[in-house]
Design a protein around this motif. Structure first.
Motif, PDB file in Angstrom:
ATOM      1  N   SER A   1      -2.660 -12.072  -9.524  1.00 41.45           N
ATOM      2  CA  SER A   1      -1.870 -13.141 -10.138  1.00 41.45           C
ATOM      3  C   SER A   1      -0.413 -13.081  -9.671  1.00 41.45           C
ATOM      4  CB  SER A   1      -1.923 -12.979 -11.664  1.00 41.45           C
ATOM      5  OG  SER A   1      -1.268 -11.763 -12.031  1.00 41.45           O
ATOM      6  N   ARG A   2       0.366 -14.055 -10.117  1.00 41.86           N
ATOM      7  CA  ARG A   2       1.815 -14.033  -9.857  1.00 41.86           C
ATOM      8  C   ARG A   2       2.438 -12.762 -10.435  1.00 41.86           C
ATOM      9  NH1 ARG A   2       5.050 -18.358  -8.658  1.00 41.86           N
ATOM     10  NH2 ARG A   2       6.598 -17.977 -10.275  1.00 41.86           N
ATOM     11  N   GLU A   3       1.962 -12.345 -11.603  1.00 37.56           N
ATOM     12  CA  GLU A   3       2.491 -11.140 -12.236  1.00 37.56           C
ATOM     13  C   GLU A   3       2.253  -9.920 -11.342  1.00 37.56           C
ATOM     14  OE1 GLU A   3       2.865 -11.112 -16.520  1.00 37.56           O
ATOM     15  OE2 GLU A   3       4.242 -12.331 -15.352  1.00 37.56           O
ATOM     16  N   HIS A   4       1.061  -9.845 -10.745  1.00 32.23           N
ATOM     17  CA  HIS A   4       0.782  -8.772  -9.787  1.00 32.23           C
ATOM     18  C   HIS A   4       1.797  -8.811  -8.641  1.00 32.23           C
ATOM     19  CE1 HIS A   4      -3.456  -8.664 -11.431  1.00 32.23           C
ATOM     20  NE2 HIS A   4      -3.256  -7.365 -11.232  1.00 32.23           N
ATOM     21  N   MET A   5       2.052 -10.001  -8.148  1.00 36.86           N
ATOM     22  CA  MET A   5       2.957 -10.151  -6.999  1.00 36.86           C
ATOM     23  C   MET A   5       4.374  -9.675  -7.344  1.00 36.86           C
ATOM     24  SD  MET A   5       1.181 -11.256  -4.453  1.00 36.86           S
ATOM     25  CE  MET A   5       2.336 -11.968  -3.290  1.00 36.86           C
ATOM     26  N   PHE A   6       4.858 -10.014  -8.532  1.00 39.22           N
ATOM     27  CA  PHE A   6       6.202  -9.571  -8.911  1.00 39.22           C
ATOM     28  C   PHE A   6       6.248  -8.056  -9.071  1.00 39.22           C
ATOM     29  CE2 PHE A   6       6.462 -14.052 -10.425  1.00 39.22           C
ATOM     30  CZ  PHE A   6       7.451 -14.452  -9.541  1.00 39.22           C
ATOM     31  N   LEU A   7       5.203  -7.481  -9.632  1.00 35.41           N
ATOM     32  CA  LEU A   7       5.133  -6.026  -9.735  1.00 35.41           C
ATOM     33  C   LEU A   7       5.098  -5.392  -8.348  1.00 35.41           C
ATOM     34  CD1 LEU A   7       2.772  -4.889 -12.640  1.00 35.41           C
ATOM     35  CD2 LEU A   7       5.063  -4.068 -12.134  1.00 35.41           C
ATOM     36  N   LEU A   8       4.341  -5.983  -7.435  1.00 34.37           N
ATOM     37  CA  LEU A   8       4.278  -5.462  -6.066  1.00 34.37           C
ATOM     38  C   LEU A   8       5.641  -5.532  -5.381  1.00 34.37           C
ATOM     39  CD1 LEU A   8       0.798  -6.767  -4.852  1.00 34.37           C
ATOM     40  CD2 LEU A   8       1.545  -4.370  -4.932  1.00 34.37           C
ATOM     41  N   LEU A   9       6.418  -6.553  -5.690  1.00 31.13           N
ATOM     42  CA  LEU A   9       7.766  -6.638  -5.119  1.00 31.13           C
ATOM     43  C   LEU A   9       8.644  -5.513  -5.647  1.00 31.13           C
ATOM     44  CD1 LEU A   9       8.214 -10.505  -5.126  1.00 31.13           C
ATOM     45  CD2 LEU A   9       8.277  -9.016  -3.106  1.00 31.13           C
ATOM     46  N   PHE A  10       8.576  -5.248  -6.957  1.00 32.43           N
ATOM     47  CA  PHE A  10       9.317  -4.114  -7.507  1.00 32.43           C
ATOM     48  C   PHE A  10       8.858  -2.821  -6.827  1.00 32.43           C
ATOM     49  CE2 PHE A  10      10.155  -6.667 -11.495  1.00 32.43           C
ATOM     50  CZ  PHE A  10      11.532  -6.629 -11.396  1.00 32.43           C
ATOM     51  N   ILE A  11       7.554  -2.648  -6.680  1.00 34.40           N
ATOM     52  CA  ILE A  11       7.006  -1.452  -6.032  1.00 34.40           C
ATOM     53  C   ILE A  11       7.553  -1.337  -4.614  1.00 34.40           C
ATOM     54  CG2 ILE A  11       4.880  -0.446  -5.078  1.00 34.40           C
ATOM     55  CD1 ILE A  11       3.439  -1.595  -7.623  1.00 34.40           C
ATOM     56  N   TYR A  12       7.547  -2.440  -3.892  1.00 40.03           N
ATOM     57  CA  TYR A  12       8.031  -2.422  -2.505  1.00 40.03           C
ATOM     58  C   TYR A  12       9.492  -1.953  -2.440  1.00 40.03           C
ATOM     59  CZ  TYR A  12       9.847  -3.777   1.941  1.00 40.03           C
ATOM     60  OH  TYR A  12      10.485  -3.737   3.161  1.00 40.03           O
ATOM     61  N   TYR A  13      10.324  -2.481  -3.317  1.00 41.03           N
ATOM     62  CA  TYR A  13      11.749  -2.133  -3.282  1.00 41.03           C
ATOM     63  C   TYR A  13      11.998  -0.662  -3.621  1.00 41.03           C
ATOM     64  CZ  TYR A  13      12.614  -7.160  -2.928  1.00 41.03           C
ATOM     65  OH  TYR A  13      12.625  -8.465  -2.519  1.00 41.03           O
ATOM     66  N   TYR A  14      11.133  -0.086  -4.450  1.00 43.77           N
ATOM     67  CA  TYR A  14      11.314   1.309  -4.864  1.00 43.77           C
ATOM     68  C   TYR A  14      10.554   2.325  -4.026  1.00 43.77           C
ATOM     69  CZ  TYR A  14      13.537   0.177  -9.381  1.00 43.77           C
ATOM     70  OH  TYR A  14      14.391  -0.232 -10.354  1.00 43.77           O
ATOM     71  N   LYS A  15       9.501   1.904  -3.334  1.00 49.06           N
ATOM     72  CA  LYS A  15       8.560   2.873  -2.752  1.00 49.06           C
ATOM     73  C   LYS A  15       9.174   3.809  -1.718  1.00 49.06           C
ATOM     74  CE  LYS A  15       6.417  -0.033   0.845  1.00 49.06           C
ATOM     75  NZ  LYS A  15       6.473   0.773   2.032  1.00 49.06           N
ATOM     76  N   GLY A  16      10.225   3.405  -1.083  1.00 46.05           N
ATOM     77  CA  GLY A  16      10.853   4.262  -0.084  1.00 46.05           C
ATOM     78  C   GLY A  16      11.732   5.359  -0.659  1.00 46.05           C
ATOM     79  N   ILE A  17      12.041   5.253  -1.947  1.00 47.48           N
ATOM     80  CA  ILE A  17      12.970   6.229  -2.535  1.00 47.48           C
ATOM     81  C   ILE A  17      12.411   6.983  -3.734  1.00 47.48           C
ATOM     82  CG2 ILE A  17      15.156   5.278  -1.716  1.00 47.48           C
ATOM     83  CD1 ILE A  17      15.335   3.624  -4.237  1.00 47.48           C
ATOM     84  N   LEU A  18      11.304   6.518  -4.284  1.00 48.48           N
ATOM     85  CA  LEU A  18      10.732   7.188  -5.440  1.00 48.48           C
ATOM     86  C   LEU A  18       9.304   7.658  -5.160  1.00 48.48           C
ATOM     87  CD1 LEU A  18      11.877   4.895  -8.416  1.00 48.48           C
ATOM     88  CD2 LEU A  18      12.830   7.104  -7.756  1.00 48.48           C
ATOM     89  N   SER A  19       8.932   8.763  -5.777  1.00 45.26           N
ATOM     90  CA  SER A  19       7.560   9.257  -5.666  1.00 45.26           C
ATOM     91  C   SER A  19       6.629   8.321  -6.440  1.00 45.26           C
ATOM     92  CB  SER A  19       7.471  10.666  -6.257  1.00 45.26           C
ATOM     93  OG  SER A  19       7.679  10.606  -7.663  1.00 45.26           O
TER      94      SER A  19
END
Length: 199
Positions: A78-96
């Protein structure tokens, strides 16, 4: 090597970066291939190399297994999944993965499929600060660059050529940027530890 030219190119690059606008996210549920395609399309400007992948099927499946991302419904996101994935993308390089799970826990458990405050509402609110933050960032980068250009002034001119001096100053600039990232990562981890401690 011309450090001023490198700096100017970096600032121009920052001017091309923007968060993914909510209206770019489909209003219908979509399959995994469509999810990765949309992410690649809207985040291609930030790829370091042409063949880099923004999010792969394996990554998305791993986020679901780690309970960072809710599972799709009938293999659709869903759109909600997509927004969560965007948050994940922005954080994934710096957080475990564990810190990602912690920092997104409330968003995932309290606001996913919530009619009062949605993940989309949170995304819009957070990224409404983007333009202001970009200007603050550019001023900070400019200050760091100017400070770096003042380093190694005491080196004897006969001990180093101009190109080597420029490279040392570029290294100084990289160190300043890196130290800033290091400190902010520590603060992010501190927030995650506090959130984790509340569980």
């Amino acid at each position: 090597m011309d450090n001023k030219k490198i700096y100017d190119e970096m600032i121009r690059f920052l001017d091309t970066i923007s968060y993914v606008k909510p209206d770019k996210i489909p209003y219908i549920d979509i399959y995994m291939d469509q999810v990765t395609g949309i992410m690649d399309e809207h985040l291609k400007r930030v790829k370091r190399h042409e063949d880099d992948k923004i999010l792969t099927k394996t990554m998305i499946n791993n986020y679901t297994k780690a309970k960072i991302l809710p599972p799709p419904e009938k293999k659709k996101y869903s759109r909600e999944h997509m927004f969560l994935l965007l948050f994940i993308y922005y954080y994934k390089g710096i957080l475990s993965l564990e810190d990602l799970k912690t920092i997104l826990e409330d968003v995932r458990t309290r606001y996913f499929k919530n009619d009062d405050i949605s993940v989309e509402d949170i995304y819009k609110e957070v990224f409404s600060m983007e333009a202001c933050q970009m200007e603050v960032l550019k001023k900070d980068i400019s200050q760091k660059f100017e400070q770096a250009q003042e380093t190694f002034k005491d080196i004897k001119k006969e001990a180093i050529n101009e190109d080597s001096l420029e490279r040392l100053r570029l290294f100084s600039f990289a160190c300043e940027l890196g130290f800033d990232i290091y400190l902010k990562q520590l603060l992010l981890e501190n927030i995650c530890d506090r959130l984790h401690g509340e569980k």
